[in-house]
Design a protein around this motif. Structure first.
Motif, PDB file in Angstrom:
ATOM      1  N   ASN A 175     -22.719   3.604  36.698  1.00 17.91           N
ATOM      2  CA  ASN A 175     -21.261   3.598  36.656  1.00 17.91           C
ATOM      3  C   ASN A 175     -20.789   3.861  35.237  1.00 17.91           C
ATOM      4  N   VAL A 176     -19.519   4.268  35.130  1.00 20.76           N
ATOM      5  CA  VAL A 176     -18.893   4.582  33.837  1.00 20.76           C
ATOM      6  C   VAL A 176     -17.561   3.851  33.756  1.00 20.76           C
ATOM      7  N   HIS A 177     -17.264   3.344  32.563  1.00 25.29           N
ATOM      8  CA  HIS A 177     -16.018   2.612  32.342  1.00 25.29           C
ATOM      9  C   HIS A 177     -15.310   3.217  31.139  1.00 25.29           C
ATOM     10  N   ILE A 178     -14.075   3.668  31.337  1.00 26.57           N
ATOM     11  CA  ILE A 178     -13.264   4.270  30.271  1.00 26.57           C
ATOM     12  C   ILE A 178     -12.276   3.233  29.752  1.00 26.57           C
ATOM     13  N   THR A 179     -12.211   3.066  28.436  1.00 25.17           N
ATOM     14  CA  THR A 179     -11.251   2.157  27.799  1.00 25.17           C
ATOM     15  C   THR A 179     -10.527   2.893  26.666  1.00 25.17           C
ATOM     16  N   ASN A 180      -9.399   2.354  26.293  1.00 23.97           N
ATOM     17  CA  ASN A 180      -8.565   2.882  25.199  1.00 23.97           C
ATOM     18  C   ASN A 180      -8.286   4.381  25.351  1.00 23.97           C
ATOM     19  N   PRO A 181      -7.843   4.823  26.542  1.00 17.95           N
ATOM     20  CA  PRO A 181      -7.540   6.250  26.692  1.00 17.95           C
ATOM     21  C   PRO A 181      -6.245   6.610  25.964  1.00 17.95           C
ATOM     22  N   ASN A 182      -6.229   7.769  25.332  1.00 16.42           N
ATOM     23  CA  ASN A 182      -5.031   8.264  24.648  1.00 16.42           C
ATOM     24  C   ASN A 182      -4.913   9.744  24.964  1.00 16.42           C
ATOM     25  N   VAL A 183      -4.056  10.081  25.935  1.00 11.51           N
ATOM     26  CA  VAL A 183      -3.957  11.451  26.386  1.00 11.51           C
ATOM     27  C   VAL A 183      -3.424  12.361  25.294  1.00 11.51           C
ATOM     28  N   ALA A 184      -2.543  11.840  24.450  1.00 11.55           N
ATOM     29  CA  ALA A 184      -1.978  12.672  23.379  1.00 11.55           C
ATOM     30  C   ALA A 184      -3.050  13.060  22.366  1.00 11.55           C
ATOM     31  N   ALA A 185      -3.893  12.093  22.003  1.00  8.75           N
ATOM     32  CA  ALA A 185      -4.939  12.353  21.010  1.00  8.75           C
ATOM     33  C   ALA A 185      -6.230  12.852  21.652  1.00  8.75           C
ATOM     34  N   GLN A 186      -6.249  12.840  22.996  1.00  9.20           N
ATOM     35  CA  GLN A 186      -7.456  13.243  23.729  1.00  9.20           C
ATOM     36  C   GLN A 186      -8.677  12.428  23.282  1.00  9.20           C
ATOM     37  N   THR A 187      -8.483  11.106  23.174  1.00  3.21           N
ATOM     38  CA  THR A 187      -9.579  10.216  22.775  1.00  3.21           C
ATOM     39  C   THR A 187      -9.721   9.097  23.796  1.00  3.21           C
ATOM     40  N   TYR A 188     -10.912   8.516  23.824  1.00  4.04           N
ATOM     41  CA  TYR A 188     -11.202   7.389  24.707  1.00  4.04           C
ATOM     42  C   TYR A 188     -12.509   6.753  24.270  1.00  4.04           C
ATOM     43  N   ASP A 189     -12.772   5.534  24.754  1.00  6.39           N
ATOM     44  CA  ASP A 189     -14.062   4.869  24.588  1.00  6.39           C
ATOM     45  C   ASP A 189     -14.719   4.797  25.965  1.00  6.39           C
ATOM     46  N   VAL A 190     -16.038   4.840  25.975  1.00  2.79           N
ATOM     47  CA  VAL A 190     -16.731   4.845  27.260  1.00  2.79           C
ATOM     48  C   VAL A 190     -17.899   3.861  27.224  1.00  2.79           C
ATOM     49  N   SER A 191     -18.098   3.148  28.329  1.00  5.17           N
ATOM     50  CA  SER A 191     -19.261   2.274  28.516  1.00  5.17           C
ATOM     51  C   SER A 191     -20.036   2.770  29.734  1.00  5.17           C
ATOM     52  N   HIS A 192     -21.368   2.749  29.614  1.00 10.48           N
ATOM     53  CA  HIS A 192     -22.228   3.190  30.710  1.00 10.48           C
ATOM     54  C   HIS A 192     -23.025   2.001  31.244  1.00 10.48           C
ATOM     55  N   TRP A 193     -23.198   1.983  32.554  1.00 11.54           N
ATOM     56  CA  TRP A 193     -24.064   0.985  33.192  1.00 11.54           C
ATOM     57  C   TRP A 193     -25.220   1.748  33.830  1.00 11.54           C
TER      58      TRP A 193
END
Length: 330
Positions: A175-193
């Protein structure tokens, strides 16, 4: 109540992915990362890697042969479907959901693949190579390079098929978990299980029918300084007929011969033939059993000329009796 729902979702996800993996796979899950928040999981994705192996080239070998098996591994894993778990509401969440769906497709990729090969207990096939790191195999692709395993066929192996067991152990994304998404900056953090999976596959190799000889008996004996006809009985213990068979005898000191060859013609599987050789013992020969090197030259059914390894024919030199010592008779 919320805690109960989250626990139920975790159990359901594990069960569904395990079922999708198939009966031949044995998953062993890593711990869920502390940063993993199922309350913010937008999609559940179903599928898993599916590794399939094949021997490259011929799988037929001769007994007493050492060979290198080249095994190609292909990942036939498929995505079985997506299920919406949480509806995004604003632009950042929509961006997070789209990113998660893209990354979730990695569930069918196998990473850190380790391959090992084994045989049945008592098998005449010996695997001489240790486990190998194969690398990562994406869905629809083959291993970066074939897995190579050295095997040794016992010289007494019977013709027929034998099993080799290939174990493939690897990591895969659960599974994948996306945190701190910012569509304007096109950035995000991701966690993998990640989870661990094992797949087992049976490969078959064949020991070919062939000619094989052994010496089953030797009759006749010598005395020091004497000469006698020695009969060497040879049996074809293989599965094919040997044609135009010739026994080549090479005795070493203190034995000698003036006629080192005997023609046996054709010897069928399970049949015997006798090579008659005149052998002389030196007068200084010590009474004991001597090994006489014997090589058989023959044609196989395809007409190829073959030679056996050196076979040992036991020839006894006995102590001379009274009359032999007195008159030099044999």
């Amino acid at each position: 109540m919320k805690k109960v729902i989250i626990i139920s979702l975790i159990s359901l996800l594990i069960a569904m992915i395990s079922c999708a993996a198939g009966a031949s796979n044995t998953p062993d899950n890593y711990n869920i990362p502390q940063s993993f928040d199922f309350g913010k999981n937008y999609y559940n994705v179903y599928g898993s890697p599916d590794l399939n192996a094949n021997i490259i080239g011929s799988n037929e070998f001769d007994r007493d042969q050492t060979a290198t098996l080249n095994i190609d591994i292909m990942n036939k894993g498929k995505l079985l479907g997506f299920k919406n778990d949480k509806t995004p509401y604003d632009s950042d969440e929509i961006y997070a959901a789209q990113t998660e769906m893209k990354l979730e497709s990695g569930i069918v990729d196998a990473t850190n693949v380790v391959a090992s090969l084994s045989t049945d207990p008592g098998s005449p096939i010996e695997v001489k190579s240790v486990s190998q790191q194969i690398g990562s195999i994406k869905s629809g692709e083959n291993s970066p390079a074939p897995a190579k395993f050295d095997i040794k066929i016992d010289k007494k192996a019977k013709a027929g098929e034998y099993n080799l067991y290939l174990n493939l152990s690897y990591d895969y994304q659960k599974n994948v978990h996306i945190t701190n998404p910012n569509v304007a900056a096109q950035t995000y953090d991701v966690s993998h299980w990640y989870g661990i999976m094992n797949q087992n596959q049976t490969l078959k190799i064949k020991v070919k029918d062939q000619v094989d000889f052994e010496i089953v008996n030797t009759t006749g004996s010598l005395s020091p300084g004497g000469e006698n006809m020695i009969d060497i009985t040879i049996k074809n213990i293989g599965e094919e007929e040997a044609r135009n068979v010739k026994a080549i005898i090479n005795p070493a000191d203190p034995l000698s011969t003036t006629d080192s060859t005997a023609f046996l013609y054709s010897v069928a599987p399970g049949s015997t033939a006798v090579a008659k050789i005149q052998i002389k013992a030196d007068s200084e020969a010590v009474p004991k059993v001597y090994g006489v090197d014997t090589v058989l030259k023959y044609e196989n059914p395809e007409g190829d000329i073959k030679y056996t390894d050196i076979l040992d024919a036991p020839v006894e030199v006995k102590e001379a009796g009274f009359f032999e010592k007195l008159f030099g008779w044999i």
